[in-house]
Design a protein around this motif. Structure first.
Motif, PDB file in Angstrom:
ATOM      1  N   ALA A  56       1.951  -1.197  -6.673  1.00  0.00           N
ATOM      2  CA  ALA A  56       2.594  -1.096  -5.360  1.00  0.00           C
ATOM      3  C   ALA A  56       4.112  -1.047  -5.505  1.00  0.00           C
ATOM      4  O   ALA A  56       4.798  -0.334  -4.769  1.00  0.00           O
ATOM      5  N   ARG A  57       4.617  -1.801  -6.451  1.00  0.00           N
ATOM      6  CA  ARG A  57       6.074  -1.799  -6.687  1.00  0.00           C
ATOM      7  C   ARG A  57       6.534  -0.487  -7.295  1.00  0.00           C
ATOM      8  O   ARG A  57       7.641   0.012  -6.993  1.00  0.00           O
ATOM      9  N   LEU A  58       5.707   0.122  -8.144  1.00  0.00           N
ATOM     10  CA  LEU A  58       6.118   1.327  -8.862  1.00  0.00           C
ATOM     11  C   LEU A  58       6.005   2.607  -8.029  1.00  0.00           C
ATOM     12  O   LEU A  58       6.716   3.576  -8.295  1.00  0.00           O
ATOM     13  N   VAL A  59       5.128   2.615  -7.017  1.00  0.00           N
ATOM     14  CA  VAL A  59       4.932   3.846  -6.240  1.00  0.00           C
ATOM     15  C   VAL A  59       6.235   4.376  -5.649  1.00  0.00           C
ATOM     16  O   VAL A  59       6.559   5.564  -5.828  1.00  0.00           O
ATOM     17  N   PRO A  60       7.030   3.563  -4.947  1.00  0.00           N
ATOM     18  CA  PRO A  60       8.290   4.115  -4.443  1.00  0.00           C
ATOM     19  C   PRO A  60       9.292   4.446  -5.544  1.00  0.00           C
ATOM     20  O   PRO A  60      10.122   5.346  -5.376  1.00  0.00           O
ATOM     21  N   VAL A  61       9.176   3.768  -6.668  1.00  0.00           N
ATOM     22  CA  VAL A  61      10.080   4.044  -7.791  1.00  0.00           C
ATOM     23  C   VAL A  61       9.879   5.461  -8.315  1.00  0.00           C
ATOM     24  O   VAL A  61      10.839   6.156  -8.659  1.00  0.00           O
ATOM     25  N   ILE A  62       8.632   5.929  -8.352  1.00  0.00           N
ATOM     26  CA  ILE A  62       8.366   7.284  -8.846  1.00  0.00           C
ATOM     27  C   ILE A  62       8.597   8.342  -7.766  1.00  0.00           C
ATOM     28  O   ILE A  62       8.500   9.540  -8.039  1.00  0.00           O
ATOM     29  N   GLY A  63       8.873   7.883  -6.546  1.00  0.00           N
ATOM     30  CA  GLY A  63       9.180   8.825  -5.480  1.00  0.00           C
ATOM     31  C   GLY A  63       8.011   9.166  -4.580  1.00  0.00           C
ATOM     32  O   GLY A  63       8.039  10.182  -3.878  1.00  0.00           O
ATOM     33  N   ALA A  64       6.971   8.318  -4.565  1.00  0.00           N
ATOM     34  CA  ALA A  64       5.817   8.539  -3.702  1.00  0.00           C
ATOM     35  C   ALA A  64       5.777   7.486  -2.604  1.00  0.00           C
ATOM     36  O   ALA A  64       6.533   6.508  -2.624  1.00  0.00           O
ATOM     37  N   ARG A  65       4.885   7.683  -1.626  1.00  0.00           N
ATOM     38  CA  ARG A  65       4.692   6.708  -0.560  1.00  0.00           C
ATOM     39  C   ARG A  65       3.329   6.055  -0.703  1.00  0.00           C
ATOM     40  O   ARG A  65       2.387   6.669  -1.227  1.00  0.00           O
ATOM     41  N   LEU A  66       3.206   4.830  -0.191  1.00  0.00           N
ATOM     42  CA  LEU A  66       1.948   4.098  -0.295  1.00  0.00           C
ATOM     43  C   LEU A  66       1.527   3.585   1.069  1.00  0.00           C
ATOM     44  O   LEU A  66       2.330   3.007   1.803  1.00  0.00           O
ATOM     45  N   TRP A  67       0.241   3.809   1.385  1.00  0.00           N
ATOM     46  CA  TRP A  67      -0.360   3.211   2.582  1.00  0.00           C
ATOM     47  C   TRP A  67      -1.577   2.432   2.135  1.00  0.00           C
ATOM     48  O   TRP A  67      -2.427   2.931   1.385  1.00  0.00           O
ATOM     49  N   THR A  68      -1.686   1.178   2.576  1.00  0.00           N
ATOM     50  CA  THR A  68      -2.857   0.361   2.250  1.00  0.00           C
ATOM     51  C   THR A  68      -3.486  -0.177   3.529  1.00  0.00           C
ATOM     52  O   THR A  68      -2.798  -0.441   4.516  1.00  0.00           O
ATOM     53  N   GLY A  69      -4.807  -0.327   3.477  1.00  0.00           N
ATOM     54  CA  GLY A  69      -5.522  -0.857   4.622  1.00  0.00           C
ATOM     55  C   GLY A  69      -6.972  -0.418   4.594  1.00  0.00           C
ATOM     56  O   GLY A  69      -7.444   0.202   3.630  1.00  0.00           O
ATOM     57  N   ALA A  70      -7.694  -0.741   5.644  1.00  0.00           N
ATOM     58  CA  ALA A  70      -9.112  -0.406   5.721  1.00  0.00           C
ATOM     59  C   ALA A  70      -9.308   1.111   5.718  1.00  0.00           C
ATOM     60  O   ALA A  70      -8.554   1.850   6.363  1.00  0.00           O
ATOM     61  N   LEU A  71     -10.332   1.565   4.990  1.00  0.00           N
ATOM     62  CA  LEU A  71     -10.584   2.998   4.856  1.00  0.00           C
ATOM     63  C   LEU A  71     -11.932   3.407   5.435  1.00  0.00           C
ATOM     64  O   LEU A  71     -12.512   4.420   5.035  1.00  0.00           O
ATOM     65  N   ASP A  72     -12.437   2.617   6.404  1.00  0.00           N
ATOM     66  CA  ASP A  72     -13.691   2.992   7.028  1.00  0.00           C
ATOM     67  C   ASP A  72     -13.503   4.137   8.023  1.00  0.00           C
ATOM     68  O   ASP A  72     -14.471   4.796   8.424  1.00  0.00           O
ATOM     69  N   VAL A  73     -12.251   4.375   8.406  1.00  0.00           N
ATOM     70  CA  VAL A  73     -11.886   5.553   9.195  1.00  0.00           C
ATOM     71  C   VAL A  73     -10.642   6.159   8.567  1.00  0.00           C
ATOM     72  O   VAL A  73      -9.936   5.508   7.803  1.00  0.00           O
ATOM     73  N   VAL A  74     -10.352   7.406   8.899  1.00  0.00           N
ATOM     74  CA  VAL A  74      -9.188   8.086   8.330  1.00  0.00           C
ATOM     75  C   VAL A  74      -7.913   7.482   8.908  1.00  0.00           C
ATOM     76  O   VAL A  74      -7.718   7.491  10.141  1.00  0.00           O
ATOM     77  N   PRO A  75      -7.022   6.939   8.083  1.00  0.00           N
ATOM     78  CA  PRO A  75      -5.770   6.381   8.602  1.00  0.00           C
ATOM     79  C   PRO A  75      -4.941   7.454   9.308  1.00  0.00           C
ATOM     80  O   PRO A  75      -4.906   8.612   8.869  1.00  0.00           O
ATOM     81  N   SER A  89      -9.649   9.261  -6.633  1.00  0.00           N
ATOM     82  CA  SER A  89     -10.079   8.471  -7.772  1.00  0.00           C
ATOM     83  C   SER A  89     -11.605   8.440  -7.791  1.00  0.00           C
ATOM     84  O   SER A  89     -12.254   8.564  -6.743  1.00  0.00           O
ATOM     85  N   PRO A  90     -12.221   8.258  -8.981  1.00  0.00           N
ATOM     86  CA  PRO A  90     -13.681   8.397  -9.093  1.00  0.00           C
ATOM     87  C   PRO A  90     -14.486   7.342  -8.364  1.00  0.00           C
ATOM     88  O   PRO A  90     -15.697   7.498  -8.213  1.00  0.00           O
ATOM     89  N   GLY A  91     -13.847   6.289  -7.853  1.00  0.00           N
ATOM     90  CA  GLY A  91     -14.599   5.298  -7.106  1.00  0.00           C
ATOM     91  C   GLY A  91     -15.005   5.764  -5.716  1.00  0.00           C
ATOM     92  O   GLY A  91     -15.870   5.146  -5.085  1.00  0.00           O
ATOM     93  N   PHE A  92     -14.425   6.850  -5.224  1.00  0.00           N
ATOM     94  CA  PHE A  92     -14.732   7.349  -3.880  1.00  0.00           C
ATOM     95  C   PHE A  92     -15.991   8.210  -3.918  1.00  0.00           C
ATOM     96  O   PHE A  92     -15.985   9.319  -4.448  1.00  0.00           O
ATOM     97  N   ALA A  93     -17.066   7.696  -3.341  1.00  0.00           N
ATOM     98  CA  ALA A  93     -18.363   8.379  -3.370  1.00  0.00           C
ATOM     99  C   ALA A  93     -18.372   9.582  -2.428  1.00  0.00           C
ATOM    100  O   ALA A  93     -17.553   9.669  -1.504  1.00  0.00           O
ATOM    101  N   PRO A  94     -19.301  10.508  -2.621  1.00  0.00           N
ATOM    102  CA  PRO A  94     -19.352  11.717  -1.786  1.00  0.00           C
ATOM    103  C   PRO A  94     -19.445  11.434  -0.291  1.00  0.00           C
ATOM    104  O   PRO A  94     -18.933  12.207   0.525  1.00  0.00           O
ATOM    105  N   GLY A  95     -20.109  10.334   0.078  1.00  0.00           N
ATOM    106  CA  GLY A  95     -20.265  10.024   1.493  1.00  0.00           C
ATOM    107  C   GLY A  95     -19.165   9.167   2.073  1.00  0.00           C
ATOM    108  O   GLY A  95     -19.245   8.768   3.249  1.00  0.00           O
ATOM    109  N   HIS A  96     -18.121   8.870   1.317  1.00  0.00           N
ATOM    110  CA  HIS A  96     -17.024   8.049   1.842  1.00  0.00           C
ATOM    111  C   HIS A  96     -16.347   8.771   3.013  1.00  0.00           C
ATOM    112  O   HIS A  96     -16.176  10.000   2.980  1.00  0.00           O
ATOM    113  N   PRO A  97     -15.952   8.038   4.054  1.00  0.00           N
ATOM    114  CA  PRO A  97     -15.343   8.693   5.226  1.00  0.00           C
ATOM    115  C   PRO A  97     -14.164   9.599   4.894  1.00  0.00           C
ATOM    116  O   PRO A  97     -14.018  10.672   5.513  1.00  0.00           O
ATOM    117  N   LEU A  98     -13.333   9.221   3.933  1.00  0.00           N
ATOM    118  CA  LEU A  98     -12.172  10.050   3.612  1.00  0.00           C
ATOM    119  C   LEU A  98     -12.580  11.326   2.879  1.00  0.00           C
ATOM    120  O   LEU A  98     -11.960  12.386   3.073  1.00  0.00           O
TER     121      LEU A  98
END
Length: 517
Positions: A56-75, A89-98
């Motif tokens: 989380a600390r490194l994301v803005p350092v590399i020039g990206a943005r970070l959003w965290t929170g529940a992912l049961d719906v599209v943020p 990332s490979p943890g997101f299954a085919p049926g995941h809402p996102l």
């Protein structure tokens, strides 16, 4: 982004600047994706349910943005970002809402492997070409085979490294300024599912590929065995030189027969039987190659012997099969048999893979915590018939009844662990009623293995083996299969009074499910 604009992104030196890319997940894999895209100049939004403090600390350092929170719906932030590409990332299954949202919206959906293939020319070999890729998958044995293959390639004088699901992200390897001649890429079924979505003009085309075996696993992620099998089969897509398959596993043969490959690619079989032409196998205790030599119909090349492997602790049948698969991949890149033999002499299995942790009072204690599904546990039980079997954990939607019937019935006793032991106990009652079964109902992680070892010590006698081969994932009670194995070994050492000993285990990668196959 139009399809044409996406099709142009097939090189590190393509125009990635300003492209809006959403990265799903932030751990080892997710961060490697975000870091790569930021380096390329893309506009990057990382979306993750949670984030390690360091990442989380490194994301803005590399020039990206970070959003965290529940992912049961599209943020809303993700929807407003309107990504042109989503890299999951490979943890997101085919049926995941996102994932469903991205596919329904027609947004390009990649995994980290596709991205790495597209930018693999950042560092090239002296002739100006990128490193060759060798792909490895299978329900079991992937990591051992990847390490074996890389060791053989290095022994043959190539700059090579095992990457991918083995722990080091492929994107880190393709950005290594020293470069490689070959990358040995271990792929989980999750990564291969994403790879199957490729529709660009230059899809991944490996030098060689293997599916070591196929058995029920990760059905909760894929939804069915058929979907799991189909994902695994993508390992052979567009293979150029060698499609290596397990002659003892009809499913892997069928994958090769059905694969769309580059014209001229050969099917190379392996098993522990006598090999035919274009195969690797065993003849009179000698591991031989009858595939990569001119006179393969009447001759064979010696690689090593079963007796040598026994001296090295590598003679278990499933390990010998992995060695033959790795040798086939190495031989496809012209590694000499003598170099393969040298590599084996210096090779050691990773911790928690049929590892003998102690021998005391005639009892051998074996840690195969890496056996996280029934297929892997069956191999362990074959190597140690009649063992006191420690079994149980998170079954991942897999039915364990066949394993209990076919292998568990010969166990001296079963000690069942896990927060839900019902299915395993019922399988013994129905299919192996003569086997004594003990349940460990200690809920605290710190107490489980102490009780296991206490029970096993009371059962085992001179000449017996106590085998931890859970046939299940670990996350119901432990942080990883390595944590489970460490705690078992520590409890054994405490019981027999040898002290804790040394521990040299890698930290588990939380970006992937436990032992993603």
């Amino acid at each position: 982004m139009t399809s044409q604009r996406l099709d142009s992104l097939t090189s590190w030196y393509a125009d990635w600047k300003g492209r809006r890319v959403a990265v799903l997940g932030l751990s080892v894999t997710g961060f490697s994706v975000a870091d790569t895209l930021a380096e390329l100049g893309a506009e990057v939004l990382v979306v993750s349910e949670k984030a390690d403090e360091e990442y989380a600390r490194l994301v803005p350092v590399i020039g990206a943005r970070l959003w965290t929170g529940a992912l049961d719906v599209v943020p809303q932030e993700l929807a407003d970002f309107a990504p042109e590409v989503v890299v999951a990332s490979p943890g997101f299954a085919p049926g995941h809402p996102l994932i469903s949202w991205a596919r329904d919206a027609g947004i390009a959906l990649w995994g980290d492997i596709e991205l790495a293939w597209r930018v693999r020319d950042k560092v090239t070999r002296p002739d100006g070409t990128p490193a060759e890729w060798v792909l490895i998958t299978g329900t079991n044995g992937k990591t051992t085979t990847a390490r074996l293959t890389a060791s053989m390639l290095v022994a043959g004088g190539l700059r090579a490294a095992p990457v991918g699901n083995i722990g080091t992200p492929v994107l880190d390897a393709v950005r290594d300024p020293n470069g490689f001649d070959a990358l040995v890429v271990e792929l989980s079924s999750h990564q291969l599912w994403y790879l199957g979505l490729q529709d660009g003009p230059a899809p991944l085309s490996p030098h060689a590929a293997v599916c070591l075996n196929l058995a029920d696993d990760h059905l909760e992620w894929h939804g069915s065995f058929e979907a799991y099998r189909d994902a695994k089969a993508h390992v052979y897509d567009n293979t150029r030189v060698a499609c290596v398959y397990n002659k003892a596993d009809a499913a892997t043969r069928a994958m090769v027969e059905d694969a769309e490959v580059v014209e001229g690619a050969r099917a190379i079989g392996f098993d522990l039987g006598v090999p035919g032409p274009s195969d690797l196998g065993v003849v009179d205790g000698i591991l031989v190659d009858r595939a990569f030599l001119e006179d393969r119909r009447t001759s064979a090349l010696e690689l090593t012997t079963v007796s040598e492997l026994a001296e090295l602790g590598l003679a278990a049948p499933h390990v010998a099969a992995n060695i033959l698969a790795a040798a086939a991949l190495a031989r496809s890149l012209d590694v000499a048999p003598a170099d393969i033999r040298d590599a084996l002499r210096g090779f050691r299995l990773d911790p928690h893979r049929i590892e003998v942790v102690a021998q005391h009072a005639g009892v051998t204690w074996v840690d195969d915590s890496k056996a996280t599904n029934p297929h892997a546990a069956a191999s362990s039980l074959t190597a140690y018939p009649g063992a006191v079997w420690i079994v149980g954990g998170l079954l991942k939607g897999v039915d364990i009844a066949a394993l209990v019937s076919e292998r568990g019935a010969s166990a001296k006793a079963a000690i069942v662990i896990g927060t839900d032991r019902t299915a395993i106990v019922a399988a013994f009652e129905r299919h192996a009623p003569a086997v004594p079964v003990w349940e460990v109902d200690d809920a605290e992680t710190e107490e489980v293995m102490t009780r296991v070892v206490e029970l096993a010590a009371g059962i085992a006698r001179d000449g017996d083996v106590v085998l931890l081969a859970p046939a299940a994932a670990s996350f119901d009670q432990f942080s990883s299969y390595a944590d489970r194995g460490r705690r078992f070994a520590a409890a054994v050492r405490e019981r027999i009074g040898t002290g804790a000993g040394d521990e040299h285990d890698a930290v588990a990668d939380p970006s992937d499910p436990d032992d993603a196959a």
